[in-house]
Design an enzyme around this catalytic site. Structure first.
Site, PDB file in Angstrom:
ATOM      1  N   ARG A 160      23.322 -13.533 -13.557  1.00 58.39           N
ATOM      2  CA  ARG A 160      22.217 -13.522 -12.566  1.00 58.39           C
ATOM      3  C   ARG A 160      21.799 -12.096 -12.194  1.00 58.39           C
ATOM      4  O   ARG A 160      21.495 -11.807 -11.036  1.00 58.39           O
ATOM      5  CB  ARG A 160      22.606 -14.302 -11.298  1.00 58.39           C
ATOM      6  CG  ARG A 160      23.000 -15.729 -11.543  1.00 58.39           C
ATOM      7  CD  ARG A 160      21.899 -16.573 -12.192  1.00 58.39           C
ATOM      8  NE  ARG A 160      22.464 -17.846 -12.583  1.00 58.39           N
ATOM      9  CZ  ARG A 160      22.968 -18.102 -13.804  1.00 58.39           C
ATOM     10  NH1 ARG A 160      22.897 -17.200 -14.771  1.00 58.39           N
ATOM     11  NH2 ARG A 160      23.483 -19.282 -14.080  1.00 58.39           N
ATOM     12  N   SER A 209      20.160 -22.098  -6.356  1.00 54.35           N
ATOM     13  CA  SER A 209      21.424 -21.609  -5.783  1.00 54.35           C
ATOM     14  C   SER A 209      21.157 -20.558  -4.719  1.00 54.35           C
ATOM     15  O   SER A 209      20.400 -19.618  -4.932  1.00 54.35           O
ATOM     16  CB  SER A 209      22.302 -21.003  -6.873  1.00 54.35           C
ATOM     17  OG  SER A 209      22.693 -22.001  -7.771  1.00 54.35           O
ATOM     18  N   GLU A 280      22.034 -15.111  -4.234  1.00 58.13           N
ATOM     19  CA  GLU A 280      21.350 -15.174  -5.541  1.00 58.13           C
ATOM     20  C   GLU A 280      19.842 -15.226  -5.318  1.00 58.13           C
ATOM     21  O   GLU A 280      19.073 -14.597  -6.048  1.00 58.13           O
ATOM     22  CB  GLU A 280      21.813 -16.420  -6.310  1.00 58.13           C
ATOM     23  CG  GLU A 280      21.136 -16.565  -7.675  1.00 58.13           C
ATOM     24  CD  GLU A 280      21.776 -17.641  -8.534  1.00 58.13           C
ATOM     25  OE1 GLU A 280      23.007 -17.811  -8.492  1.00 58.13           O
ATOM     26  OE2 GLU A 280      21.031 -18.320  -9.267  1.00 58.13           O
TER      27      GLU A 280
HETATM   28  C1  LIG Z   1      16.256 -27.233  -8.253  1.00 65.21           C
HETATM   29  C2  LIG Z   1      16.543 -25.845  -8.795  1.00 65.21           C
HETATM   30  C3  LIG Z   1      17.517 -25.680  -9.756  1.00 65.21           C
HETATM   31  C4  LIG Z   1      17.808 -24.412 -10.259  1.00 65.21           C
HETATM   32  N1  LIG Z   1      18.782 -24.278 -11.207  1.00 65.21           N
HETATM   33  C5  LIG Z   1      19.030 -23.061 -11.737  1.00 65.21           C
HETATM   34  C6  LIG Z   1      20.019 -22.900 -12.769  1.00 65.21           C
HETATM   35  O1  LIG Z   1      20.671 -23.849 -13.211  1.00 65.21           O
HETATM   36  N2  LIG Z   1      20.231 -21.668 -13.266  1.00 65.21           N
HETATM   37  C7  LIG Z   1      19.547 -20.583 -12.814  1.00 65.21           C
HETATM   38  O2  LIG Z   1      19.778 -19.470 -13.324  1.00 65.21           O
HETATM   39  N3  LIG Z   1      18.607 -20.696 -11.844  1.00 65.21           N
HETATM   40  C8  LIG Z   1      18.344 -21.909 -11.301  1.00 65.21           C
HETATM   41  N4  LIG Z   1      17.394 -22.022 -10.317  1.00 65.21           N
HETATM   42  C9  LIG Z   1      16.742 -20.809  -9.792  1.00 65.21           C
HETATM   43  C10 LIG Z   1      15.463 -20.398 -10.511  1.00 65.21           C
HETATM   44  O3  LIG Z   1      14.849 -21.509 -11.126  1.00 65.21           O
HETATM   45  C11 LIG Z   1      15.716 -19.301 -11.553  1.00 65.21           C
HETATM   46  O4  LIG Z   1      16.275 -18.143 -10.981  1.00 65.21           O
HETATM   47  C12 LIG Z   1      14.414 -18.923 -12.274  1.00 65.21           C
HETATM   48  O5  LIG Z   1      14.725 -18.120 -13.389  1.00 65.21           O
HETATM   49  C13 LIG Z   1      13.445 -18.171 -11.371  1.00 65.21           C
HETATM   50  O6  LIG Z   1      12.227 -18.073 -12.073  1.00 65.21           O
HETATM   51  P1  LIG Z   1      10.835 -17.980 -11.331  1.00 65.21           P
HETATM   52  O7  LIG Z   1       9.831 -17.718 -12.363  1.00 65.21           O
HETATM   53  O8  LIG Z   1      10.618 -19.158 -10.459  1.00 65.21           O
HETATM   54  O9  LIG Z   1      11.057 -16.662 -10.465  1.00 65.21           O
HETATM   55  P2  LIG Z   1      10.744 -16.467  -8.916  1.00 65.21           P
HETATM   56  O10 LIG Z   1      11.646 -17.358  -8.126  1.00 65.21           O
HETATM   57  O11 LIG Z   1       9.300 -16.546  -8.678  1.00 65.21           O
HETATM   58  O12 LIG Z   1      11.242 -14.972  -8.725  1.00 65.21           O
HETATM   59  C14 LIG Z   1      12.616 -14.643  -8.843  1.00 65.21           C
HETATM   60  C15 LIG Z   1      12.732 -13.132  -9.035  1.00 65.21           C
HETATM   61  O13 LIG Z   1      12.177 -12.780 -10.296  1.00 65.21           O
HETATM   62  C16 LIG Z   1      11.123 -11.845 -10.131  1.00 65.21           C
HETATM   63  N5  LIG Z   1      10.117 -12.155 -11.150  1.00 65.21           N
HETATM   64  C17 LIG Z   1       9.472 -13.323 -11.370  1.00 65.21           C
HETATM   65  N6  LIG Z   1       8.656 -13.224 -12.428  1.00 65.21           N
HETATM   66  C18 LIG Z   1       8.779 -11.952 -12.888  1.00 65.21           C
HETATM   67  C19 LIG Z   1       8.180 -11.231 -13.951  1.00 65.21           C
HETATM   68  N7  LIG Z   1       7.289 -11.779 -14.783  1.00 65.21           N
HETATM   69  N8  LIG Z   1       8.526  -9.923 -14.109  1.00 65.21           N
HETATM   70  C20 LIG Z   1       9.428  -9.330 -13.288  1.00 65.21           C
HETATM   71  N9  LIG Z   1      10.031  -9.970 -12.267  1.00 65.21           N
HETATM   72  C21 LIG Z   1       9.706 -11.273 -12.074  1.00 65.21           C
HETATM   73  C22 LIG Z   1      10.620 -12.046  -8.713  1.00 65.21           C
HETATM   74  O14 LIG Z   1       9.969 -10.904  -8.227  1.00 65.21           O
HETATM   75  C23 LIG Z   1      11.948 -12.321  -8.001  1.00 65.21           C
HETATM   76  O15 LIG Z   1      12.646 -11.123  -7.756  1.00 65.21           O
HETATM   77  C24 LIG Z   1      17.087 -23.284  -9.785  1.00 65.21           C
HETATM   78  C25 LIG Z   1      16.080 -23.453  -8.828  1.00 65.21           C
HETATM   79  C26 LIG Z   1      15.800 -24.717  -8.329  1.00 65.21           C
HETATM   80  C27 LIG Z   1      14.708 -24.879  -7.302  1.00 65.21           C
END
Ligand SMILES: Cc1cc2nc3c(=O)[nH]c(=O)nc-3n(C[C@H](O)[C@H](O)[C@H](O)COP(=O)(O)OP(=O)(O)OC[C@H]3O[C@@H](n4cnc5c(N)ncnc54)[C@H](O)[C@@H]3O)c2cc1C
Length: 292
Positions: A160, A209, A280
């Site tokens: 992470r 998480s 996280e």
């Molecule tokens: C129900 C549920 C289950 C989940 N299960 C998991 C799991 O099993 N494993 C896991 O790892 N995560 C899990 N997550 C968390 C999440 O889905 C991940 O961390 C995911 O990778 C975040 O992606 P996002 O595009 O939504 O990023 P965001 O939540 O929008 O942003 C997260 C971070 O990434 C940065 N970011 C986003 N896009 C970019 C980009 N293009 N360039 C640079 N920085 C960027 C943002 O600025 C922020 O700091 C879960 C979430 C939910 C709601």
């Protein structure tokens, strides 16, 4: 180039809390993204990115930054040979769909991660024993000075964690996959999703998480549960009765409610287990947890 002002961010997060972005834009090409980054640099403005907001908590008073939401070709995905090529803003579900249609396997683990390819790089997202580091060939990282193509080592991916600096935007990602069949990909993804649904509150508004699991000992969820916090509520935020490392928006939650609940869980786990939990979920705006 279009920049909007005071755009509400709550609807760009899965938990559904938080205030507005001072500036907000949706670049749809790398050229436009670079123009936005230069625009921000000229104003000495911070740059933040939202993916699908699935691991994001936004300050209730909003964010004094240019917030970018990648769109157009930066949110599309296609297959080239055994490579899955995704824009940084492309949802994982779209990537998996393309991989499945092309008969490529290895990305099924991402079906349970409701984010984007770029958010996955930032977080080194992972599930079921695999993470981005295992499948990522390289990523195009853009800042105000230009674009660079970086491999997993240069991105410094670990649990992470990535070494991306503030203001660096992942514009594209290439994943190396393996030959499979659409049916096999579908079956694996369905199985993983079913496992997920049986243990996590997938039908509630959460940000995934809350805390990272410590390197050793019980997981964060187990410790929070053993502190008796399942179902504990502050304002509209509740520690999920299904999985204690999730916070649910039970209606009308604010980001301040979520922070108060996180602080309480962290304090109780520290008292009982001597463990300092690290969050996280990523904070947008001046959010922080009180010291222990
Ligand atoms: C129900 C549920 C289950 C989940 N299960 C998991 C799991 O099993 N494993 C896991 O790892 N995560 C899990 N997550 C968390 C999440 O889905 C991940 O961390 C995911 O990778 C975040 O992606 P996002 O595009 O939504 O990023 P965001 O939540 O929008 O942003 C997260 C971070 O990434 C940065 N970011 C986003 N896009 C970019 C980009 N293009 N360039 C640079 N920085 C960027 C943002 O600025 C922020 O700091 C879960 C979430 C939910 C709601």
């Amino acid at each position: 180039m279009q920049v909007e002002e005071h755009v509400a961010l709550a609807r760009y997060t899965t938990i559904g809390t938080g205030g507005p972005a001072r500036w907000f834009a949706r670049p749809d090409s790398t050229t436009e993204l670079q123009a936005h980054l230069r625009w921000a640099r000229e104003r000495e403005a911070r740059v933040e990115v939202v993916g699908l907001g699935s691991n994001l908590l936004v300050h209730d008073d909003g964010v004094d930054a240019l917030v970018l939401k990648l769109s157009g070709e930066l949110a599309a995905a296609h297959v080239e040979g055994d490579l899955l090529v995704m824009g940084g803003g492309a949802p994982n579900a779209v990537g998996l769909h393309r991989a499945r249609a092309a008969g490529l396997g290895g990305f099924e683990f991402a079906s349970a991660i409701p984010g984007t390819a770029g958010g996955g790089v930032r977080m080194n997202a992972g599930a079921y024993g695999r993470d981005w580091r295992d499948v990522l060939v390289d990523a195009v990282v853009v800042d105000a000075d230009g674009a660079r193509t970086l491999g997993p080592e240069e991105l410094d991916l670990s649990y992470r964690h990535s070494g991306l600096a503030p203001g660096e935007v992942v514009a594209g990602v290439r994943f190396g996959l393996e030959p499979s069949t659409p049916d096999a990909v579908k079956a694996i993804a369905a199985e993983l999703l079913a496992q997920r649904k049986s243990t996590q509150p997938t039908n509630k508004r959460t940000f995934g998480s809350v805390f990272k699991n410590p390197k050793e000992g019980p997981g964060a969820g187990r410790m929070i549960e053993e502190c008796g916090l399942k179902g504990h509520r502050i304002g509209g935020a509740v520690v999920s009765p299904r999985h204690a490392n999730f916070i649910e928006n039970a209606g009308g939650a604010t980001s301040a409610d979520c922070i108060a609940l996180m602080a309480e869980a962290r304090r109780r786990v520290h008292e009982r287990f001597g463990v300092e939990l690290e969050h996280e979920v990523q904070f947008l705006g001046p959010l922080e947890l009180p010291p222990l």
